[in-house]
Motif scaffolding. Structure first.
Motif, PDB file in Angstrom:
ATOM      1  N   ALA A  14       0.837  -1.210   0.000  1.00 49.07           N
ATOM      2  CA  ALA A  14       0.000   0.000   0.000  1.00 49.07           C
ATOM      3  C   ALA A  14       0.869   1.257   0.000  1.00 49.07           C
ATOM      4  O   ALA A  14       0.583   2.225  -0.722  1.00 49.07           O
ATOM      5  CB  ALA A  14      -0.947  -0.003   1.189  1.00 49.07           C
ATOM      6  N   TYR A  18       1.007   3.906  -2.962  1.00 43.64           N
ATOM      7  CA  TYR A  18       0.695   5.301  -2.667  1.00 43.64           C
ATOM      8  C   TYR A  18       1.764   6.218  -3.248  1.00 43.64           C
ATOM      9  O   TYR A  18       1.457   7.183  -3.947  1.00 43.64           O
ATOM     10  CB  TYR A  18       0.563   5.541  -1.163  1.00 43.64           C
ATOM     11  N   TYR A  21       1.725   6.181  -7.207  1.00 41.88           N
ATOM     12  CA  TYR A  21       0.613   6.929  -7.797  1.00 41.88           C
ATOM     13  C   TYR A  21       0.688   8.408  -7.455  1.00 41.88           C
ATOM     14  O   TYR A  21       0.382   9.268  -8.288  1.00 41.88           O
ATOM     15  CB  TYR A  21      -0.733   6.345  -7.370  1.00 41.88           C
ATOM     16  N   LEU A 134      -8.726   2.053 -11.034  1.00 42.50           N
ATOM     17  CA  LEU A 134      -8.344   1.356  -9.803  1.00 42.50           C
ATOM     18  C   LEU A 134      -7.046   0.598 -10.032  1.00 42.50           C
ATOM     19  O   LEU A 134      -6.813   0.111 -11.125  1.00 42.50           O
ATOM     20  CB  LEU A 134      -9.444   0.379  -9.397  1.00 42.50           C
ATOM     21  N   PRO A 135      -6.174   0.527  -9.133  1.00 44.45           N
ATOM     22  CA  PRO A 135      -6.265   0.976  -7.748  1.00 44.45           C
ATOM     23  C   PRO A 135      -5.792   2.413  -7.523  1.00 44.45           C
ATOM     24  O   PRO A 135      -5.883   2.927  -6.419  1.00 44.45           O
ATOM     25  CB  PRO A 135      -5.351  -0.005  -7.020  1.00 44.45           C
ATOM     26  N   SER A 136      -5.290   3.084  -8.574  1.00 42.85           N
ATOM     27  CA  SER A 136      -4.765   4.433  -8.376  1.00 42.85           C
ATOM     28  C   SER A 136      -5.815   5.403  -7.844  1.00 42.85           C
ATOM     29  O   SER A 136      -5.486   6.323  -7.092  1.00 42.85           O
ATOM     30  CB  SER A 136      -4.170   4.969  -9.682  1.00 42.85           C
ATOM     31  N   ALA A 137      -7.089   5.193  -8.181  1.00 44.99           N
ATOM     32  CA  ALA A 137      -8.151   6.080  -7.696  1.00 44.99           C
ATOM     33  C   ALA A 137      -8.248   6.060  -6.169  1.00 44.99           C
ATOM     34  O   ALA A 137      -8.643   7.058  -5.559  1.00 44.99           O
ATOM     35  CB  ALA A 137      -9.489   5.682  -8.320  1.00 44.99           C
ATOM     36  N   TRP A 138      -7.878   4.952  -5.545  1.00 49.20           N
ATOM     37  CA  TRP A 138      -7.912   4.881  -4.076  1.00 49.20           C
ATOM     38  C   TRP A 138      -6.926   5.867  -3.461  1.00 49.20           C
ATOM     39  O   TRP A 138      -7.134   6.355  -2.351  1.00 49.20           O
ATOM     40  CB  TRP A 138      -7.574   3.485  -3.588  1.00 49.20           C
ATOM     41  N   PHE A 139      -5.841   6.147  -4.185  1.00 45.26           N
ATOM     42  CA  PHE A 139      -4.773   6.983  -3.631  1.00 45.26           C
ATOM     43  C   PHE A 139      -4.815   8.427  -4.130  1.00 45.26           C
ATOM     44  O   PHE A 139      -4.454   9.339  -3.390  1.00 45.26           O
ATOM     45  CB  PHE A 139      -3.410   6.365  -3.958  1.00 45.26           C
ATOM     46  N   GLY A 141      -7.539   9.653  -6.365  1.00 46.62           N
ATOM     47  CA  GLY A 141      -8.840   9.958  -6.972  1.00 46.62           C
ATOM     48  C   GLY A 141      -9.444  11.263  -6.510  1.00 46.62           C
ATOM     49  O   GLY A 141     -10.251  11.861  -7.220  1.00 46.62           O
ATOM     50  N   SER A 142      -9.057  11.739  -5.356  1.00 44.32           N
ATOM     51  CA  SER A 142      -9.638  12.985  -4.839  1.00 44.32           C
ATOM     52  C   SER A 142      -8.860  14.229  -5.284  1.00 44.32           C
ATOM     53  O   SER A 142      -9.263  15.349  -4.964  1.00 44.32           O
ATOM     54  CB  SER A 142      -9.680  12.940  -3.314  1.00 44.32           C
TER      55      SER A 142
END
Length: 173
Positions: A14, A18, A21, A134-139, A141-142
């Motif tokens: 993770a 993180y 990304y 995903l999974p980059s949006a988890w890190f 995306g905001s």
């Protein structure tokens, strides 16, 4: 013990994801900012180059218009038998190479400007893909979306808006 190792691997993964990304998002954002400056520079260079090339071409045309009648008048004034000599002589010709060069400059500068704008759109696409996949949006995306409005003519804006492309007259004659 195995659960602790698995947890450690997941946490390590993770953290690595993180940073990966995050760094990619920062890289795209910085490239976007640099590309905006490049577009401004390319646009400025394009118009200065076109203006100066056109000025040189126009000055050549004006000089030729001024000089040519004086040359002809000075050579043939008062002697009607000189008409045949005029036909056989090599007289100064208006050289259109400057117009050819001007057209090449226009084409190349406009293509370079279009390429600079297309690159910024590619950066935005890459950034949006990173933010939304995903999974980059988890890190990341905001993170805020990159915003750019393509520099275009009013004619093109109208065509895009109305979805109609009428014949364009290049010469208003």
């Amino acid at each position: 013990m195995i659960a602790l190792i698995v947890l450690g691997v997941v946490v390590l993964l993770a953290v690595v994801l993180y940073f990966s990304y995050h760094n990619r998002e920062v890289s795209l954002r910085k490239e976007f900012e640099a590309q905006q400056g490049k577009i401004e520079s390319v646009y400025d260079t394009m118009w200065k180059t076109l203006k100066q090339e056109a000025e040189v071409t126009e000055q050549y045309r004006k000089a030729f218009e001024r000089i040519y009648p004086e040359l002809i008048a000075g050579r043939y004034s008062g002697d009607n038998s000189q008409l045949m000599k005029f036909i056989h002589e090599a007289n100064p010709n208006f050289d259109v190479k400057l117009y050819d060069k001007l057209m090449q400059v226009i084409e190349s500068q406009r293509a370079y400007f279009a390429s600079a704008q297309q690159r910024i759109l590619d950066i935005i696409r890459e950034h949006d893909t990173l933010r939304e996949s995903l999974p980059s949006a988890w890190f990341v995306g905001s993170r805020p979306k990159l915003e750019y409005e393509v520099i275009s003519s009013s004619i093109t804006k109208e065509v895009v808006e109305t979805r109609r492309d009428e014949d364009i007259k290049l010469f208003n004659e």
